[in-house]
Design a protein around this motif. Sequence first.
Motif, short mmCIF file in Angstrom:
data_model
loop_
_atom_site.label_atom_id
_atom_site.label_comp_id
_atom_site.label_asym_id
_atom_site.label_seq_id
_atom_site.Cartn_x
_atom_site.Cartn_y
_atom_site.Cartn_z
N SER A 193 0.85 -1.19 0.00
CA SER A 193 0.00 0.00 0.00
C SER A 193 0.88 1.24 0.00
CB SER A 193 -0.91 0.01 1.24
OG SER A 193 -1.54 1.27 1.38
N THR A 194 0.40 2.29 -0.65
CA THR A 194 1.13 3.56 -0.64
C THR A 194 0.74 4.43 0.56
OG1 THR A 194 -0.52 4.49 -2.15
CG2 THR A 194 1.51 3.60 -3.13
N PHE A 195 -0.02 3.89 1.48
CA PHE A 195 -0.39 4.64 2.68
C PHE A 195 0.87 4.89 3.52
CE2 PHE A 195 -1.67 5.09 7.10
CZ PHE A 195 -2.73 5.99 7.01
N VAL A 196 1.01 6.14 3.94
CA VAL A 196 2.16 6.56 4.75
C VAL A 196 1.63 7.30 5.97
CG1 VAL A 196 4.23 8.02 4.83
CG2 VAL A 196 3.66 6.79 2.75
N SER A 197 2.24 7.06 7.12
CA SER A 197 1.89 7.83 8.32
C SER A 197 3.14 8.02 9.15
CB SER A 197 0.81 7.13 9.14
OG SER A 197 1.29 5.90 9.64
N GLY A 198 3.16 9.11 9.93
CA GLY A 198 4.31 9.36 10.79
C GLY A 198 4.59 10.83 10.90
N HIS B 208 -0.70 11.80 7.71
CA HIS B 208 -0.98 10.47 7.19
C HIS B 208 -1.77 10.62 5.90
CE1 HIS B 208 -4.69 11.34 9.44
NE2 HIS B 208 -5.29 10.52 8.58
N GLY B 209 -1.66 9.62 5.02
CA GLY B 209 -2.41 9.68 3.78
C GLY B 209 -2.02 8.58 2.82
N ASP B 210 -2.80 8.49 1.76
CA ASP B 210 -2.59 7.45 0.75
C ASP B 210 -2.57 8.11 -0.62
OD1 ASP B 210 -2.38 5.14 -0.68
OD2 ASP B 210 -4.25 4.24 0.01
N PRO B 211 -1.38 8.56 -1.08
CA PRO B 211 -1.31 9.25 -2.37
C PRO B 211 -1.58 8.29 -3.52
CG PRO B 211 0.88 8.84 -1.53
CD PRO B 211 -0.07 8.46 -0.43
N GLU B 212 -2.14 8.83 -4.59
CA GLU B 212 -2.46 8.02 -5.75
C GLU B 212 -1.19 7.63 -6.50
OE1 GLU B 212 -5.02 8.40 -9.94
OE2 GLU B 212 -4.86 10.09 -8.54
N ASP B 213 -1.13 6.37 -6.93
CA ASP B 213 -0.04 5.91 -7.79
C ASP B 213 -0.40 6.32 -9.21
OD1 ASP B 213 1.79 4.60 -9.34
OD2 ASP B 213 1.58 2.65 -8.37
#
Length: 612
Positions: free
Chosen positions: A28-33, A98-103
Amino acid sequence: HLYNWQSKFLDYYDVKFYFLDIEVSNSSTFVSGNVTIEAVSTFNLDTLAFELIDAHTIDSVFINDELYNTYTRLGDNVLVPVNKIDKGTPFTFRVYYHGDPEDTGTLSGLSKAYSEKYQKHVVWSLSEPFGAKEWFPVKQDLEDKADSCWVFLTTSSGNKAGSQGLLTNTVDLENGKTRYEWKSKYPIAYYLISFAVSDYLEYNIYAHPSEMKGDSILIQNYIYNDPECLAEKKPGIDATAEMVELYSDLFILYPFYEEKYGHCQSQLGGGMEHQTMSTMGGFSFGLVAHELGHMWFGDNVTCATWSDIWINEGFATYSNYLAEEFIRGWTSGKDFIRSKQDHAMSKPGGSIYIPEDQISPDNQWRIFNGRLSYDKGASIVHMLRHEIQDDDKFFEVLSAFQTKFTGSTATGEDFRKVTEDVTGIDLKQFFDQWYYGQGFPTYDIKYHTNDGYLYMTVTQTASTTATLSFEMLMDYKILFADGSDTVLQFRQTDNLNSFSVYVGKEVAGIQVDPEDWTMEEVGNISGIREDKDLRVYFTLGPNPIDDVLHLYFLNPSSKQREIIIHDVSGKVMYRSTSGDNKLDIKTTSLPKGVYLVNVSDGRDRLVRRFVK
C-alpha cells in the motif's frame, strides 16, 4: 506570489536536515508518521511554507516544539503563520501526517506493484522531479541541499526497508513490526531521499578502489527473497564492484565511500539513482552502470536547475559509455556511443539545455527526453573529449568538476568554465552550438588529387535553421589506392571549407569520423577525376544559399578568371573577374530561384548550378 507548484515563502529558509520517521507497507502507498526539518531563516520569517499534497491529512505542526493549529493549503503548498523568526535564526519544525497518495505511474511519488514471477509485493518512492511532496513534507528546491538526512522506516517484520546512508539500527518493535533506521551524513537533494520495501533478502559485495589502498566500499543489495531471483540478478550486481573501482579512478573516489552503495529491487521500468541505494527495475550492465554513474553526476554534483539536467543525465549516460569502453572494450564502447548519436539525430531539432519556460509539473517528460537530455547529452561529452585531444586532460576536467562542486549543485555553464580552466580552450562556441543550439550537420565532400596533394572541399549543411553551422574538429580516414590508409584532422570553421595536404599517393576514398567521435550525418562523398586538370575547377556552397555564395577554386592559377552568374533564361545577374582561390559573392539582390555560375579563364570553362 503563489503558484500551483511553488511558493515565494519556500525561499525564506535553508534546509539543513531531514528526519523522516514513517510507517510504510509493501502493498500500500499509505504513509503515516512525522517529518522533522531543521532549517535557518534567510528572511525575517512570519510564514512557514512547505510542500505536501492534499491527499495527506496534516495531524499537527510543531515549530520549535510549539504547536501551531492554523495553516492554509493553497495547491500543494502549506502556509503556516508563525511568530516572527529573525533572519539567520536556526529553527525546527515537525509535521505529523498520514495519507494514501495516488499511484499515477512512472513519475509517481510512491508506487506499488506485484512481481508475478517472484510473487512479491513492493512499494518504492521516486521523487524526481516534483514528486517528493507526494509522500513527505518537503521543500523542493534543487539548490537547497540538506546537510544530512535520517530515514526511519517502520514496516511489517516480514519485510526489509532500504534507504540512503547506513543502516545504523534494526529495532524489533514486538508488535509484528520492525523499524529500519537509516542515517546519512552527506549533503542530499530533496528528490534523492527514498525508500523501498518488500520481502527482501540481503546480498552484499565489496569494491576496492585503488585510492583506498586495500580498504573497501560496501555494496548492499536488497533483492526479492527468492533464490532464483538472486541467481538471475547476481551477475549484474557483481559487475557493480568493478564499475565503482573504474569510476573512482576516472572521476574521484566514490563520493559516499564512508557509507555504501547499493540497490533496492522494484518493479520500476528502469532505475532511479537514489543516493547510495539506487531503486532498480533490472540489473543489466547498462542500467547498473548508468545509475551508478549518477552517484557522481546527479547525486554528489546535482544540476542546479532542471534546465541543466545534462549535468545528471548526459554524464550518467556517458558514464555508461565509459564502462563499455574500459570494461568491455573499445568496440563495445563505439557501438554504444554510435547508437546514442543515431538516436540524437533521429529528429532534426531540439536542444540539450531546456528553456526555463518549458519546465513545469505538466511538462516533466521534457526534462527526461531520452533523445536530448540523455543521448545527445552523452554524445557532446564524447565530442568534447575529442575536441580536447588529450584524455589525461579530459579526465582531469571531470575530476576537477567533481572536486569543485562536491556535495553541491552546478550548471552547464559551471562545467564549461571548469573545462576552460583546465584545458585553456575557449568553449563558448562549442556550448552555443551543441548545448544551447539545435540540430547537427550533414557533411558532403568533393575531393581530387594532383601532384601528390589531396584537395578536399567540405560542405556542412545544418539540420535546422536554429544553428546554421558547427565549428568542430573532424577526423577523416583517407583510403589509398595501394590499400593503405591514414587519418587526417581538419577543423571545420564554416559551412564550406577547403583543405589541402600532401599525401603522395592516389586516394581511393574518404571516410568521415571513422571512430564515431563526433555527431554528424554523411551525405555525398565523391572523388573528382574527369575535371582534375581544369584550371577553373571550383566548388560552391552553401547550396541552397541565403546571402553569400562562396566559390572555392581547387587548382591554383595565376590567371584571371571571369565569373558570370545568370538565371535559367540566360539573363546576366552578376559579372566579375578574379584570380583569388576563394571568392565570396553577395547575393542579397538576387530573387529566389535557380542560377548558373559560369567560370572561364580563356582556356577552360566550368558551369555549376545553385539555388537561392
